[in-house]
Motif scaffolding. Structure first.
Motif, mmCIF file in Angstrom:
data_model
loop_
_atom_site.group_PDB
_atom_site.id
_atom_site.type_symbol
_atom_site.label_atom_id
_atom_site.label_comp_id
_atom_site.label_asym_id
_atom_site.label_seq_id
_atom_site.Cartn_x
_atom_site.Cartn_y
_atom_site.Cartn_z
ATOM 1 N N TRP A 77 -18.453 -9.102 -5.131
ATOM 2 C CA TRP A 77 -19.919 -9.704 -6.387
ATOM 3 C C TRP A 77 -20.387 -8.689 -6.845
ATOM 4 C CZ3 TRP A 77 -25.133 -10.939 -4.722
ATOM 5 C CH2 TRP A 77 -25.499 -10.529 -3.790
ATOM 6 N N ARG A 78 -20.629 -7.496 -6.184
ATOM 7 C CA ARG A 78 -21.698 -6.731 -7.079
ATOM 8 C C ARG A 78 -21.121 -5.557 -6.273
ATOM 9 N NH1 ARG A 78 -27.095 -5.799 -2.064
ATOM 10 N NH2 ARG A 78 -25.322 -4.674 -0.179
ATOM 11 N N PRO A 79 -21.668 -4.189 -6.800
ATOM 12 C CA PRO A 79 -21.365 -3.221 -6.526
ATOM 13 C C PRO A 79 -21.283 -2.268 -5.197
ATOM 14 C CG PRO A 79 -22.548 -3.316 -8.538
ATOM 15 C CD PRO A 79 -22.949 -4.244 -7.802
ATOM 16 N N PRO A 80 -20.821 -2.229 -4.760
ATOM 17 C CA PRO A 80 -20.019 -2.119 -3.353
ATOM 18 C C PRO A 80 -21.630 -0.884 -2.902
ATOM 19 C CG PRO A 80 -18.295 -0.869 -3.581
ATOM 20 C CD PRO A 80 -18.780 -2.165 -5.337
ATOM 21 N N SER A 81 -22.341 -0.751 -1.920
ATOM 22 C CA SER A 81 -23.722 -0.611 -1.069
ATOM 23 C C SER A 81 -23.041 1.022 -0.947
ATOM 24 C CB SER A 81 -24.200 -1.314 -0.190
ATOM 25 O OG SER A 81 -24.578 -0.151 1.039
ATOM 26 N N LEU A 82 -23.603 2.097 -0.925
ATOM 27 C CA LEU A 82 -23.330 3.144 -0.582
ATOM 28 C C LEU A 82 -23.603 3.670 0.493
ATOM 29 C CD1 LEU A 82 -24.876 5.464 -3.688
ATOM 30 C CD2 LEU A 82 -22.665 4.710 -3.986
ATOM 31 N N ARG A 230 -31.890 0.015 -3.214
ATOM 32 C CA ARG A 230 -31.227 -1.578 -3.228
ATOM 33 C C ARG A 230 -30.827 -1.827 -1.786
ATOM 34 N NH1 ARG A 230 -25.461 -3.592 -5.134
ATOM 35 N NH2 ARG A 230 -24.263 -2.974 -3.391
ATOM 36 N N SER A 231 -30.165 -0.833 -0.447
ATOM 37 C CA SER A 231 -30.304 -1.811 0.375
ATOM 38 C C SER A 231 -31.190 -1.658 1.131
ATOM 39 C CB SER A 231 -29.000 0.287 1.022
ATOM 40 O OG SER A 231 -28.052 0.208 0.156
ATOM 41 N N LEU A 232 -32.234 -0.723 1.263
ATOM 42 C CA LEU A 232 -33.607 -1.507 1.711
ATOM 43 C C LEU A 232 -33.857 -2.732 1.794
ATOM 44 C CD1 LEU A 232 -35.547 1.876 0.718
ATOM 45 C CD2 LEU A 232 -35.119 1.062 3.254
ATOM 46 N N SER A 234 -32.015 -5.230 0.405
ATOM 47 C CA SER A 234 -30.496 -6.140 1.002
ATOM 48 C C SER A 234 -31.371 -6.220 2.432
ATOM 49 C CB SER A 234 -29.259 -4.934 0.737
ATOM 50 O OG SER A 234 -29.198 -5.217 -0.426
ATOM 51 N N ALA A 235 -30.970 -5.282 3.362
ATOM 52 C CA ALA A 235 -30.903 -5.240 4.813
ATOM 53 C C ALA A 235 -32.559 -4.784 5.685
ATOM 54 C CB ALA A 235 -30.165 -3.844 5.245
ATOM 55 N N GLY A 236 -33.298 -5.284 4.650
ATOM 56 C CA GLY A 236 -34.375 -4.622 5.514
ATOM 57 C C GLY A 236 -35.313 -5.808 5.553
#
Ligand code: OVM
Length: 394
Positions: A77-82, A230-232, A234-236
């Protein structure tokens, strides 16, 4: 050969999400590996096997996605997390960069500020009276007060962070009602989050700017930087909100443990890890078999998804004495609530610092914490979450 145990119970159905503990016990007792017939995937719920799967990144990859959907056959649904949805060698540089920015050492500069912010928040909450809903008033309020500033995003639109996280964590599960309900807004939320990842948007001195500085040094590419930011985002946020909800709920239901914390506030750090073990805010993640992988007597076929029940492993009586007890005297280290191995939570020191700040401020000001009304769960395909925790602080 023993027959592979199976179940047609839906791990993402409302009954299990309301209280997963009976299902977890059933899975653990059925055997090391259980076939989930509804999704034709394999499940592990015992500590030994969940731990072994988490550290076996060669046999169990993350690059095909850590949700039910297989990125090799379905468009994500979105570009995969690195970080989350990637494997070595591509995983290594982004992980090294973010790991340094969020290291215990690097976070020391935030400690004083975050402790002061926690004291201010608790003082304001107490000034409003002894009754509160600990979810909005503390568990959500504190991370939202300190974390977006630490990343360096502007004030505008911060109300999108929690709904974005809620959808993201639902999207690791099947396309059920929870997931479908979030779809209408997911595009808008995703576009807002992506906008916050641009270099020009991020304030100097924050985690976001530090990620862009790593790109300038060549430690990651400029194309990777926005995805690491984006990971921050998303997961933070949702994770720490539910971690704080878990520890506050734990203390509200274990008055003896609160007295213990008050007597020795240095227990704030172990209290958070024990709460993460006890409640496992992130309940499950999938992996995908890269080849035939043997687990106990079962051969998992190449390309199959495996669902790891972190919450079940964290209460496995084969690993933990009196696993259902929230107990500050136990050593919770080794719990898999932050995962384990190369993907183990890169933000865990951020979460621990937030919790330490909030618990320390509360322990200095509040003699008793008790539930003052009916609690309410928030259902999410991945998170074990609270919608409401009515409490009285005395
Ligand atoms: C990410 C990400 C998103 C959700 C969870 C997570 C628990 C990571 O975008 O990297 O780790």
């Amino acid at each position: 050969m023993t027959l592979l145990p199976s179940t047609d119970v839906d791990p993402f159905g409302p009954e299990v999400l309301e209280d997963p503990r009976p299902f977890h016990a059933q899975l653990r007792d059925a055997g090391p590996v259980v076939h989930l017939t509804r999704y034709d995937t394999y499940a592990m719920a015992r500590y030994e096997h969940v731990h072994a799967a988490l550290v076996n990144w060669q046999g169990f990859q993350s690059g095909a996605g850590v949700g039910l959907s297989n990125f090799h056959t379905e468009k994500p649904w979105r570009p995969p997390s690195l970080l989350l949805e990637s494997d070595p060698p591509g995983h290594d540089a982004p992980r090294r960069v973010l790991g340094a920015i969020l290291s215990q050492r690097a976070l020391r500069r935030l400690r004083e500020q975050w402790f002061a912010a926690a004291e201010e928040l608790v003082d304001a909450v107490l000034a409003a009276g002894p009754e509160l809903d600990a979810v909005p008033a503390l568990a959500e309020a504190f991370p939202l007060r300190v974390f977006p500033d630490a990343v360096g995003i502007p004030d505008e639109g911060r109300e999108n962070l929690l709904p974005y996280g809620d959808f993201l964590f639902n999207a690791f599960g099947p396309r059920n009602e929870l997931m479908e309900a979030g779809l209408a807004d997911a595009g808008r939320l995703g576009a807002w989050v992506n906008e916050q990842c641009r270099r020009e948007v991020l304030a100097p001195g924050g985690f976001g700017a530090a990620i862009w500085a790593a790109a300038d040094r060549g430690d990651i590419t400029p194309g990777q930087a926005p995805l690491v930011v984006r990971s921050l985002l998303s997961a933070g946020v949702d994770t720490t909100v539910q971690g704080l909800g878990a520890v506050l709920h734990a203390f509200a239901t274990h008055p003896g443990q609160w007295r213990r914390l008050r007597a020795d506030p240095r227990l704030a750090r172990v209290a958070f890890d024990e709460a993460v073990r006890w409640a496992s805010p992130v309940q499950t993640f999938f992996r995908t078999a890269t080849t035939e992988v043997r687990v106990a007597d079962t051969v998992i076929p190449s390309g199959k998804k495996i669902l790891m029940f972190l919450g079940a492993a964290n209460r496995d009586p084969r690993r933990w004495a009196d696993p259902d007890a929230f107990d500050l005297a136990r050593d919770p280290s080794g719990h898999v609530g932050f995962g384990m191995g190369i993907h183990q939570c890169v933000g865990q020191h951020v979460a621990r610092l937030e919790s330490e700040a909030l618990l320390t401020a509360l322990a200095a000001r509040v003699e008793t914490i008790e539930l003052s009304g009916p609690t309410r769960r928030h259902h999410n395909n991945t998170m074990r979450a609270w919608a409401s925790l009515p409490m009285r602080l005395g």
